[in-house]
Write a protein that holds these residues in place. Sequence first.
Motif, PDB file in Angstrom:
ATOM      1  N   THR A   1      -5.416  15.898  -8.715  1.00 46.43           N
ATOM      2  CA  THR A   1      -4.600  15.777  -9.933  1.00 46.43           C
ATOM      3  C   THR A   1      -3.680  16.961 -10.239  1.00 46.43           C
ATOM      4  O   THR A   1      -2.733  16.774 -11.009  1.00 46.43           O
ATOM      5  N   PRO A   2      -3.895  18.171  -9.673  1.00 49.51           N
ATOM      6  CA  PRO A   2      -2.838  19.162  -9.874  1.00 49.51           C
ATOM      7  C   PRO A   2      -1.515  18.739  -9.229  1.00 49.51           C
ATOM      8  O   PRO A   2      -0.454  19.210  -9.622  1.00 49.51           O
ATOM      9  N   ARG A   3      -1.599  17.824  -8.263  1.00 52.25           N
ATOM     10  CA  ARG A   3      -0.420  17.431  -7.494  1.00 52.25           C
ATOM     11  C   ARG A   3       0.113  16.049  -7.874  1.00 52.25           C
ATOM     12  O   ARG A   3       1.318  15.844  -7.942  1.00 52.25           O
ATOM     13  N   ALA A   4      -0.787  15.095  -8.096  1.00 50.88           N
ATOM     14  CA  ALA A   4      -0.367  13.734  -8.450  1.00 50.88           C
ATOM     15  C   ALA A   4      -1.446  13.087  -9.309  1.00 50.88           C
ATOM     16  O   ALA A   4      -2.636  13.286  -9.065  1.00 50.88           O
ATOM     17  N   ILE A   5      -1.010  12.340 -10.291  1.00 50.13           N
ATOM     18  CA  ILE A   5      -1.927  11.594 -11.151  1.00 50.13           C
ATOM     19  C   ILE A   5      -1.673  10.103 -10.965  1.00 50.13           C
ATOM     20  O   ILE A   5      -0.669   9.695 -10.354  1.00 50.13           O
ATOM     21  N   ALA A   6      -2.560   9.295 -11.494  1.00 47.52           N
ATOM     22  CA  ALA A   6      -2.468   7.851 -11.292  1.00 47.52           C
ATOM     23  C   ALA A   6      -1.120   7.301 -11.747  1.00 47.52           C
ATOM     24  O   ALA A   6      -0.561   6.403 -11.122  1.00 47.52           O
TER      25      ALA A   6
ATOM     26  N   ARG B   1       0.841  -1.195   0.000  1.00 48.57           N
ATOM     27  CA  ARG B   1       0.000   0.000   0.000  1.00 48.57           C
ATOM     28  C   ARG B   1       0.879   1.250   0.000  1.00 48.57           C
ATOM     29  O   ARG B   1       2.023   1.218   0.466  1.00 48.57           O
ATOM     30  N   ILE B   2       0.336   2.358  -0.512  1.00 50.53           N
ATOM     31  CA  ILE B   2       1.117   3.589  -0.635  1.00 50.53           C
ATOM     32  C   ILE B   2       0.494   4.684   0.228  1.00 50.53           C
ATOM     33  O   ILE B   2      -0.727   4.781   0.373  1.00 50.53           O
ATOM     34  N   LEU B   3       1.352   5.505   0.814  1.00 50.05           N
ATOM     35  CA  LEU B   3       0.906   6.588   1.681  1.00 50.05           C
ATOM     36  C   LEU B   3       0.391   7.756   0.843  1.00 50.05           C
ATOM     37  O   LEU B   3       1.086   8.240  -0.055  1.00 50.05           O
ATOM     38  N   LEU B   4      -0.815   8.218   1.161  1.00 51.38           N
ATOM     39  CA  LEU B   4      -1.387   9.409   0.542  1.00 51.38           C
ATOM     40  C   LEU B   4      -1.903  10.343   1.639  1.00 51.38           C
ATOM     41  O   LEU B   4      -2.240   9.891   2.738  1.00 51.38           O
ATOM     42  N   VAL B   5      -1.951  11.630   1.316  1.00 53.24           N
ATOM     43  CA  VAL B   5      -2.498  12.610   2.246  1.00 53.24           C
ATOM     44  C   VAL B   5      -3.672  13.319   1.570  1.00 53.24           C
ATOM     45  O   VAL B   5      -3.703  13.474   0.349  1.00 53.24           O
ATOM     46  N   GLN B   6      -4.636  13.748   2.378  1.00 59.41           N
ATOM     47  CA  GLN B   6      -5.844  14.393   1.856  1.00 59.41           C
ATOM     48  C   GLN B   6      -5.688  15.909   1.926  1.00 59.41           C
ATOM     49  O   GLN B   6      -5.513  16.485   2.996  1.00 59.41           O
TER      50      GLN B   6
ATOM     51  N   ASP C   1      -5.115  -0.785  -6.320  1.00 58.63           N
ATOM     52  CA  ASP C   1      -6.398  -0.998  -6.984  1.00 58.63           C
ATOM     53  C   ASP C   1      -7.565  -0.407  -6.198  1.00 58.63           C
ATOM     54  O   ASP C   1      -8.728  -0.657  -6.517  1.00 58.63           O
ATOM     55  N   ALA C   2      -7.259   0.390  -5.154  1.00 60.20           N
ATOM     56  CA  ALA C   2      -8.320   0.999  -4.348  1.00 60.20           C
ATOM     57  C   ALA C   2      -7.947   2.430  -3.978  1.00 60.20           C
ATOM     58  O   ALA C   2      -8.112   2.861  -2.835  1.00 60.20           O
ATOM     59  N   LEU C   3      -7.477   3.172  -4.952  1.00 59.63           N
ATOM     60  CA  LEU C   3      -7.056   4.541  -4.696  1.00 59.63           C
ATOM     61  C   LEU C   3      -8.266   5.457  -4.532  1.00 59.63           C
ATOM     62  O   LEU C   3      -9.281   5.296  -5.218  1.00 59.63           O
ATOM     63  N   PRO C   4      -8.168   6.442  -3.655  1.00 60.14           N
ATOM     64  CA  PRO C   4      -9.244   7.429  -3.510  1.00 60.14           C
ATOM     65  C   PRO C   4      -9.162   8.447  -4.643  1.00 60.14           C
ATOM     66  O   PRO C   4      -8.205   8.426  -5.439  1.00 60.14           O
ATOM     67  N   PRO C   5     -10.128   9.367  -4.755  1.00 62.06           N
ATOM     68  CA  PRO C   5     -10.035  10.428  -5.772  1.00 62.06           C
ATOM     69  C   PRO C   5      -8.751  11.235  -5.582  1.00 62.06           C
ATOM     70  O   PRO C   5      -8.445  11.668  -4.466  1.00 62.06           O
ATOM     71  N   LEU C   6      -8.005  11.421  -6.647  1.00 66.41           N
ATOM     72  CA  LEU C   6      -6.702  12.074  -6.560  1.00 66.41           C
ATOM     73  C   LEU C   6      -6.798  13.574  -6.808  1.00 66.41           C
ATOM     74  O   LEU C   6      -7.583  14.034  -7.639  1.00 66.41           O
TER      75      LEU C   6
ATOM     76  N   GLY D   1     -10.097  18.399  -0.886  1.00 62.49           N
ATOM     77  CA  GLY D   1     -10.588  17.178  -0.263  1.00 62.49           C
ATOM     78  C   GLY D   1     -10.125  15.906  -0.942  1.00 62.49           C
ATOM     79  O   GLY D   1     -10.563  14.806  -0.567  1.00 62.49           O
ATOM     80  N   ARG D   2      -9.234  16.025  -1.901  1.00 63.46           N
ATOM     81  CA  ARG D   2      -8.743  14.857  -2.627  1.00 63.46           C
ATOM     82  C   ARG D   2      -7.356  14.468  -2.120  1.00 63.46           C
ATOM     83  O   ARG D   2      -6.761  15.167  -1.306  1.00 63.46           O
ATOM     84  N   TRP D   3      -6.842  13.370  -2.636  1.00 62.84           N
ATOM     85  CA  TRP D   3      -5.642  12.753  -2.078  1.00 62.84           C
ATOM     86  C   TRP D   3      -4.451  12.864  -3.023  1.00 62.84           C
ATOM     87  O   TRP D   3      -4.601  12.905  -4.235  1.00 62.84           O
ATOM     88  N   THR D   4      -3.260  12.878  -2.424  1.00 65.00           N
ATOM     89  CA  THR D   4      -2.041  13.002  -3.214  1.00 65.00           C
ATOM     90  C   THR D   4      -0.859  12.397  -2.465  1.00 65.00           C
ATOM     91  O   THR D   4      -0.955  12.080  -1.265  1.00 65.00           O
TER      92      THR D   4
END
Length: 206
Positions: free
Chosen positions: A181-186, A80-85, A174-179, A90-93
Motif C-alpha cells: 500500500t505505500p505504492r498502490a492501493i485498491a 486481469r491486471i499485471l502486478l509485481v511482488q 476480485d482476486a487481488l493479492p495483498p497490496l 513481499g506484497r504486490w503493486t
Amino acid sequence: MEDQWLSWAKRISALADTGLHYCRDTFDRERYEELSALSREMMAALGDATPERIATALGPREGHVTPKIDVRAAVIEKGRILLVQERSDGRWTLPGGYAEVGVSAADNTCKEVWEEAGIRVRVKRLYAIRHKARHAYPPDVLDFYKLFFLCERLDDAALDPGHEVLDAAYFAPDALPPLSTPRAIARDIEDAFAFYAQPQRPTIID
C-alpha cells in the motif's frame, strides 16, 4: 487522508529547507535551521521515530524542495491486471517507481515495466494524478505526486521478473493479492479497470 499534523510538519520542513537554500542572512539561517529541526522532531514524534531517522528518510534537501514523482503502469489483459511482488515487503503493486531525471513520464513508466516484468509496453493514456497525502496510503515523510498510466503490450513475450522484484503475474480484480500500500492501493487498480472499460472518462486529478 494524511494526518493534518503530519501535513503541517512536512510543509514547515519544506519551507525551512527551501529557506536555507536561498537565505543569505546569518540570523535568518539560524531561524530556518531551528524550524527545520523542529519539523523533524514533529514528524519523529508523530511516527514514533528519531529525528535522525526522519532526516535520513528525507535525504539531502538542496534547492527548492518539491514533491517527488512516482509513476505506475496498469497493464490489463483478458480481464486481469499485471502486478509485481516487492522485495521489501513481499506484497504486490503496479509496476513503477521514482521518475528519473532526463526521461519523460511515459518513458519512465515503460522502462519500469520492462525492468520489473520483462515485457515491452507503450503508454496509452494517463488515468490519474494523485497527491499521495490525500488518499489511503500509509503516512510518508516525503511528499509525492503519483501518476498512473494505462499501458498496452507491444509483444507476446512471457513475463520475466527482474532483480528488483520477487515475481510478476496477472490477477483478476476480485482476486487481488495483498497490496504493497505505500505504492498502490485498491482504488488505483479499480480505477485502472474503470478507465480500461471506458477510455473516454476524464483523467482523475487531485
